[in-house]
Design a protein around this motif. Structure first.
Motif, PDB file in Angstrom:
ATOM      1  N   GLY A   1       2.380   2.503  -2.446  1.00 29.99           N
ATOM      2  CA  GLY A   1       2.126   3.241  -3.680  1.00 29.99           C
ATOM      3  C   GLY A   1       3.057   2.844  -4.812  1.00 29.99           C
ATOM      4  N   LYS A   2       3.733   1.743  -4.685  1.00 32.03           N
ATOM      5  CA  LYS A   2       4.673   1.306  -5.712  1.00 32.03           C
ATOM      6  C   LYS A   2       3.967   1.103  -7.048  1.00 32.03           C
ATOM      7  N   SER A   3       2.901   0.303  -7.032  1.00 34.98           N
ATOM      8  CA  SER A   3       2.211   0.023  -8.294  1.00 34.98           C
ATOM      9  C   SER A   3       1.676   1.312  -8.896  1.00 34.98           C
ATOM     10  N   THR A   4       1.108   2.152  -8.067  1.00 37.75           N
ATOM     11  CA  THR A   4       0.558   3.410  -8.565  1.00 37.75           C
ATOM     12  C   THR A   4       1.658   4.230  -9.235  1.00 37.75           C
TER      13      THR A   4
ATOM     14  N   HIS B   1       9.201  -7.192  -3.320  1.00 39.21           N
ATOM     15  CA  HIS B   1       9.276  -7.431  -1.879  1.00 39.21           C
ATOM     16  C   HIS B   1      10.397  -8.419  -1.572  1.00 39.21           C
TER      17      HIS B   1
ATOM     18  N   GLY C   1      -0.780  -6.358  -2.222  1.00 39.85           N
ATOM     19  CA  GLY C   1      -0.497  -6.937  -0.923  1.00 39.85           C
ATOM     20  C   GLY C   1      -1.670  -6.784   0.044  1.00 39.85           C
ATOM     21  N   GLU C   2      -2.342  -5.660  -0.061  1.00 46.45           N
ATOM     22  CA  GLU C   2      -3.514  -5.438   0.795  1.00 46.45           C
ATOM     23  C   GLU C   2      -4.586  -6.492   0.515  1.00 46.45           C
TER      24      GLU C   2
ATOM     25  N   ARG D   1     -12.959   0.732   3.229  1.00 50.18           N
ATOM     26  CA  ARG D   1     -12.610   0.840   1.817  1.00 50.18           C
ATOM     27  C   ARG D   1     -13.253  -0.287   1.014  1.00 50.18           C
TER      28      ARG D   1
ATOM     29  N   SER E   1      -4.340  -2.413  -2.954  1.00 49.19           N
ATOM     30  CA  SER E   1      -3.089  -2.796  -3.607  1.00 49.19           C
ATOM     31  C   SER E   1      -2.944  -4.315  -3.533  1.00 49.19           C
TER      32      SER E   1
ATOM     33  N   GLY F   1       0.794  -1.212   0.000  1.00 49.46           N
ATOM     34  CA  GLY F   1       0.000   0.000   0.000  1.00 49.46           C
ATOM     35  C   GLY F   1       0.827   1.262   0.000  1.00 49.46           C
TER      36      GLY F   1
HETATM   37  N1  LIG Z   1      -8.460   3.156  -7.548  1.00 47.72           N
HETATM   38  C1  LIG Z   1      -8.129   3.335  -6.252  1.00 47.72           C
HETATM   39  N2  LIG Z   1      -9.017   3.908  -5.439  1.00 47.72           N
HETATM   40  C2  LIG Z   1      -8.717   4.104  -4.158  1.00 47.72           C
HETATM   41  N3  LIG Z   1      -7.566   3.742  -3.591  1.00 47.72           N
HETATM   42  C3  LIG Z   1      -6.639   3.160  -4.352  1.00 47.72           C
HETATM   43  C4  LIG Z   1      -6.875   2.925  -5.720  1.00 47.72           C
HETATM   44  N4  LIG Z   1      -5.774   2.329  -6.224  1.00 47.72           N
HETATM   45  C5  LIG Z   1      -4.892   2.197  -5.195  1.00 47.72           C
HETATM   46  N5  LIG Z   1      -5.424   2.696  -4.061  1.00 47.72           N
HETATM   47  C6  LIG Z   1      -4.765   2.749  -2.757  1.00 47.72           C
HETATM   48  O1  LIG Z   1      -3.524   3.393  -2.891  1.00 47.72           O
HETATM   49  C7  LIG Z   1      -2.552   2.762  -2.099  1.00 47.72           C
HETATM   50  C8  LIG Z   1      -1.340   2.393  -2.925  1.00 47.72           C
HETATM   51  O2  LIG Z   1      -1.654   1.321  -3.786  1.00 47.72           O
HETATM   52  P1  LIG Z   1      -0.536   0.592  -4.632  1.00 47.72           P
HETATM   53  O3  LIG Z   1      -1.215  -0.492  -5.391  1.00 47.72           O
HETATM   54  O4  LIG Z   1       0.210   1.596  -5.422  1.00 47.72           O
HETATM   55  O5  LIG Z   1       0.394  -0.007  -3.503  1.00 47.72           O
HETATM   56  P2  LIG Z   1       1.678  -0.912  -3.620  1.00 47.72           P
HETATM   57  O6  LIG Z   1       2.811  -0.154  -3.047  1.00 47.72           O
HETATM   58  O7  LIG Z   1       1.814  -1.407  -4.994  1.00 47.72           O
HETATM   59  O8  LIG Z   1       1.297  -2.092  -2.640  1.00 47.72           O
HETATM   60  P3  LIG Z   1       1.579  -3.677  -2.779  1.00 47.72           P
HETATM   61  O9  LIG Z   1       2.957  -3.921  -2.314  1.00 47.72           O
HETATM   62  O10 LIG Z   1       0.586  -4.252  -1.823  1.00 47.72           O
HETATM   63  O11 LIG Z   1       1.331  -4.053  -4.177  1.00 47.72           O
HETATM   64  C9  LIG Z   1      -3.214   1.573  -1.438  1.00 47.72           C
HETATM   65  O12 LIG Z   1      -3.537   1.885  -0.119  1.00 47.72           O
HETATM   66  C10 LIG Z   1      -4.453   1.370  -2.251  1.00 47.72           C
HETATM   67  O13 LIG Z   1      -5.496   0.890  -1.443  1.00 47.72           O
END
Ligand SMILES: Nc1ncnc2c1ncn2[C@@H]1O[C@H](COP(=O)(O)OP(=O)(O)OP(=O)(O)O)[C@@H](O)[C@H]1O
Ligand SMILES: Nc1ncnc2c1ncn2[C@@H]1O[C@H](COP(=O)(O)OP(=O)(O)OP(=O)(O)O)[C@@H](O)[C@H]1O
Ligand SMILES: [Mg+2]
Ligand SMILES: [Mg+2]
Lengths: 233, 246, 232, 233, 232
Positions: free
Chosen positions: C42-45, C194, E140-141, E132, E138, C40
């Motif tokens: 935000g890596k994927s984002t 990870h 992992g979540e 939520r 994400s 969470g």
């Molecule tokens: N479309 C969306 N609407 C609301 N919240 C979102 C949306 N997309 C992502 N998020 C939130 O933004 C945060 C970052 O998400 P992201 O997928 O970038 O995490 P991550 O670093 O890739 O995590 P992971 O290691 O679990 O993959 C998370 O808390 C997720 O719930």
């Protein structure tokens, strides 16, 4: 029971007697409706796609609008086409009333809201990774659009078939905009309506069976081309 | 409410003339019944009778009515009123029929000039009348000038208007439509243009649970003085539509 | 000025909450950067934004000496940068068609496409799957197909979202080998993971995304790259 | 143009004059069609679900069959209902002809193939992990079914609205099975058809607008209840 | 005769090819078994069959002394055995509703459900996500939600398909801790994994699925369990 079975028997007899007039009616039906759906569906798919992918004010109202527009009776659409193309109407000079063209226009209008609403729901349900994956692999938007279409083809084909069913079976619009002119704008549904007002129920059912048989063939072809899909997981 | 329901099948043109809006409440009150009017094409109205789905039919197609009775579906045909047919067409009258008082002659002219003619083509009373006139002329109508539209009178009139074509129409529909059509009244008062309406009760022998008694009451009412007054008094734009038969 | 890409002042808000605010990410040719951070973070984002697939609150992109707003850079990013989803999506077609997809968009000659595709399948160890529908594959098989599909396009920048997920030990080794090859070819790679320890020896930079802040750490090829940091 | 705008103006005047007869017609329309769709939709959903989840011989033929059945004109279905419930028909003794019941039966038959075909495509497109996840978490089949319904609700609602649009707007079946009896079985579409044959285009369009307005309200309610969906990924 | 489950003569054919043919799998209380094998070996398929979600060519199941055919055992398996998908599916509802799903099916009192749910969310480190929609999470979540959703039901047998996929290092540790807790509670666990080293210390048995054959290897708690076998 008696009249029901005799009507059905009669209908089969008619089916295979190879009546020219009957075949003109069948041809009119399919020629008009196939052209209408082939014009309406691509436009509807694009509109539905844009509604599903863009965020703009009034989007939800537009979706609700298309849903509601499905409830407009065919005869009201036929009436509108009639009033527009009537001699005293705004486009009367085009002399399109009671032609195949005015029937096609009416059927396009009739199927459009249905096609948009149903294909919108298919686009909405699509996995957004489809679009992202094709874009990131270098697809131009229109190619990505076709890829998306391919992925959700089952939903779109269902929408297409429903739209086609709606117009191939409708009578109000063809009657009003086409005029049910024998040998020209008479199609299967208006012919059925006519046989019904005449009390010739056997003929009416015969024509219904013809329509169903043709629809079965068309659907068989579509099913053949769409292949089998594997569910995502 | 609990009152007895009588089902009457009649032609769309009768219903569309507006006559029933006037007489239905009177009938329901006088006879203490509820009248369900099912307005359909002539052919279908008779078919509804043949299948026992209505108690009484009111149509205008004398030969068909007669065979309906002869075949035992109806008890007897009672002629209760009539109106007449007229021939209408474009104002420039390419077939030159204006002022004729003879439908046969008018049709002959139309056929000779190959002027556009719109036929209802739906086996209705009007259509049957038209066919019988063609038969008298000895010409079988054929060719692109003769268009069968397979629709009700009103629609047929509209289509003829759009096409600037001739057509045969009953006076009631004409009166209702004449404001909205470019067509002109051209031929009227021909002896061969009379349009009688018959009412027939569905045979209780064939369909025992038909409301025969009430249907007879209804027919008797149509023959009554008060019915005649009502029918004769019904007007559209000041013109009388139906003439009671005595 | 190399063929690298620079991203400036990237910020993104999700649900009214600032997810991250990053001054600068600079990816040069031959770079291999690991992106770490908890679930969470935000890596994927971030990767999706960098690939032009998601709209940032703000961002500018510099490449080949041009500085562009995100909007203007979008098309370029979509063309030159490939993002591999954390859970890859395979099209409802055969494995071959999936892998050929990108090349077909580029309108390459058919022979070249089929040559490249068989090469890539061989490489990914999925030649035996070629006529199978991609939807029926196992988790690891999917991952391999997705990887082959991206690799075949030799993008300027490849964004890998946990590429070794679901892969067996053989697949992991292959992936590592491939990352090395791509690096040597000049492709820049940024991968979210990870399991940093499995890729440490390939990376020349490590970034941490934590509480919306990006921390960077250069890694000299000889020093700690081989030290195993327990599960990233 | 003139007639078109004057007809529209006239239609609005009629809308707000609060005519009782008009309101009976509106009530008949909605009471019949709402009951029909509420009976047809759940059965159709179950049938579509079974078609999507079970593997049995003839399954693909059945799917093609339901697709094709959408092309049967309303009047043919009306005719069938008529012939069955006619006094000389097999179920004539029930005396259901020209009642709301026969109209409802006709509309159920009319909407059923559409509902099955469209909801089948929604069930078919569903991720099979939905079913598996709910079952493995201990849901009984009927609960898992409802979970699945919830997950694909957008597709099902689209099917529902399309089905409703089809029957609320259809005229052939209501005419044939209902008889268009004033104050009893006359509904909006049959009234529109009647006004059209009379040449009263203003009235016809007015009724069309009423129908559209009511449909908009209904759709608005549905949209309100369905909430917003998040795309899967 | 403990509360364990025995599976006999499991076989499955896919695309006319025999995927595997297994004589016996026996899972006892407190067991924790790792299932290894390369991509496409059939691990997921095997777990899905064991959970009663997929139809095997043949299988019998023995539990509580009853020997049942697969068909008869299916309902029991679906009730007592929980399978966690390799890529978990979350319902289009809130995180809370997702986690409460199984308890609601069991018609527990509302207070108990909400107590258990908050406990499970706390445990999985996702309390901040409770309102939520699960679809926005994400990678992992999602994995954490899915895990909490299965754990809360205390099944007899828990089948985990690569449970640590997509989880950050903290999540991995938590998962390991939880597997231990579940084991101590008497839940049997069978987990498919490509990272045997991360769970080796928890397992008392390791199975390899290779070329359709299942090989088993008992692990004594003290011996080689802590030896790191590179990415299993
Ligand atoms: N479309 C969306 N609407 C609301 N919240 C979102 C949306 N997309 C992502 N998020 C939130 O933004 C945060 C970052 O998400 P992201 O997928 O970038 O995490 P991550 O670093 O890739 O995590 P992971 O290691 O679990 O993959 C998370 O808390 C997720 O719930
Ligand atoms: N529905 C299906 N139709 C056809 N083949 C299938 C289907 N499901 C699985 N397979 C095939 O069966 C084989 C075993 O799949 P499975 O998912 O069980 O592998 P796995 O051991 O879990 O692999 P991974 O480690 O990659 O997850 C694979 O080759 C896969 O392509
Ligand atoms: Mg991620
Ligand atoms: Mg697997």
């Amino acid at each position: 029971m008696d009249s029901l079975s005799s009507a059905t028997a009669e209908s089969f007899r008619l089916l295979f007697s190879g009546d020219v007039e009957l075949w003109i009616i069948i041809f009119t039906s399919f020629s008009v409706s196939v052209r209408a759906i082939l014009i309406a569906a691509p436009i509807a798919f694009v509109v539905a796609f844009l509604m599903a992918h863009l965020r703009y004010p009034g989007r939800r109202a537009m979706i609700a609008g298309f849903s509601a527009l499905q409830s407009i009776p065919a005869v009201v659409i036929g009436l509108t086409v009639y009033l527009v193309f009537s001699r005293s109407g705004p486009l009367g000079d085009l002399k399109l009333l009671f032609t195949h063209t005015s029937m096609i226009i009416g059927q396009i209008l009739l199927s459009f809201p249905l096609l948009v609403a149903l294909s919108h729901s298919a686009f909405q349900a699509a996995d957004r990774r489809v679009w992202e994956t094709s874009v990131t692999l270098g697809a131009k938007p229109y190619r990505a659009f076709f890829t998306l279409i391919h992925e959700i083809r089952f939903g779109l084909i269902a929408a297409f078939i429903a739209g086609f069913g709606r117009i191939i079976a409708e009578v109000g619009c063809s009657m009003m905009a086409g005029g049910n002119i024998l040998g020209y704008t008479r199609n299967i549904p208006t012919a059925i309506a006519l046989e019904t007002t005449k009390g010739e129920f056997a003929q009416a059912i015969a024509l219904g069976i013809v329509l169903l048989a043709m629809a079965l063939i068309l659907n068989g072809l579509l099913a053949f081309f769409q292949g089998r899909g594997v569910m995502s997981s | 409410d609990q009152s007895q329901v009588i089902r009457m099948a009649t032609t769309t043109s009768t219903e569309n003339s507006g006559l029933f809006a006037v007489i239905k409440p009177v009938i329901e009150q006088k006879l203490e019944i509820r009248l369900h009017v099912i307005a359909v094409g002539t052919g279908k109205a008779l078919e509804l009778g043949r299948r026992g789905d209505v108690d009484v039919v009111l149509v205008h197609a004398k030969p068909a009515e007669q065979s309906f009775v002869d075949a035992g579906y109806g008890v007897a045909r009672h002629e209760i009123m009539y109106n007449d047919f007229i021939i209408v067409g474009p104002g420039d009258d390419p077939a030159g029929v204006k002022g004729l008082r003879d439908a046969e002659q008018a049709f002959t002219n139309i056929a000779e000039n190959q002027a556009l003619f719109v036929s209802r083509g739906d086996d209705s009373g009007t259509h049957k009348k038209e066919l019988s006139i063609w038969e008298q002329t000895g010409n079988k109508p054929d060719g692109s000038w003769y268009r069968q539209v397979g629709q009700g009178m009103g629609k047929t009139l509209q289509i003829a208007g759009e096409m600037q074509a001739y057509t045969l129409v009953d006076r009631g529909t004409w009166l209702a439509y004449r404001e909205n059509t470019p067509l002109k009244l051209l031929v009227t008062d021909g002896a061969d243009l009379r349009n009688p309406y018959g009412i027939i009760a569905v045979s209780p022998e064939r369909f025992p649970d038909t409301q025969y008694e009430a249907a007879e009451h209804l027919i008797n009412w149509f023959k009554s003085e008060s019915a005649h007054t009502l029918i004769a008094g019904y007007r559209i734009n000041g013109e009388q539509l139906f003439y009671p038969t005595n | 000025m190399s063929a690298g890409i620079q991203y400036q002042s990237i910020s993104k808000t999700v649900h009214g909450k600032k997810l991250f605010e990053i001054n600068n990410i600079s990816v040069k040719e031959h770079d291999c950067i690991a992106l770490c951070g908890c679930n969470g973070a935000g890596k994927s984002t971030l990767l999706r934004i960098m690939a032009g697939l998601e709209i940032p609150d703000s961002m500018t992109v510099t490449f080949d000496g041009n500085k562009l707003s995100w909007k203007k850079a979008r098309k370029y990013l979509q063309n030159q940068v490939i993002y591999l989803h954390q859970q890859p999506y395979l099209f409802d077609r055969s494995v071959t068609d999936n892998i050929a997809y990108g090349l077909r968009q580029r309108k390459l000659p058919i022979q070249e496409i089929s040559r490249k595709v068989s090469e890539a399948m061989e490489w990914a160890g999925i030649s035996h799957l070629q006529m199978r529908n991609a939807r029926e594959l196992s988790g690891g098989e999917r991952q391999r197909v997705a990887f082959a599909r991206a690799r075949i396009l030799s993008p300027r920048l490849l964004l890998l979202d946990e590429p070794m997920t679901n892969m067996d030990s053989h697949g992991r080794e292959q992936t590592q080998g491939m990352i090395k090859m791509l690096k040597d070819d000049g492709v820049s790679i940024l991968l979210a993971t990870h399991e940093y320890h499995t890729v440490a020896h390939l990376c020349n930079e490590r970034m941490f995304l934590e509480d919306g802040i990006l921390n960077k750490e250069k890694i000299s090829p000889e020093s700690d790259a081989r030290k195993i940091i327990p599960y990233g």
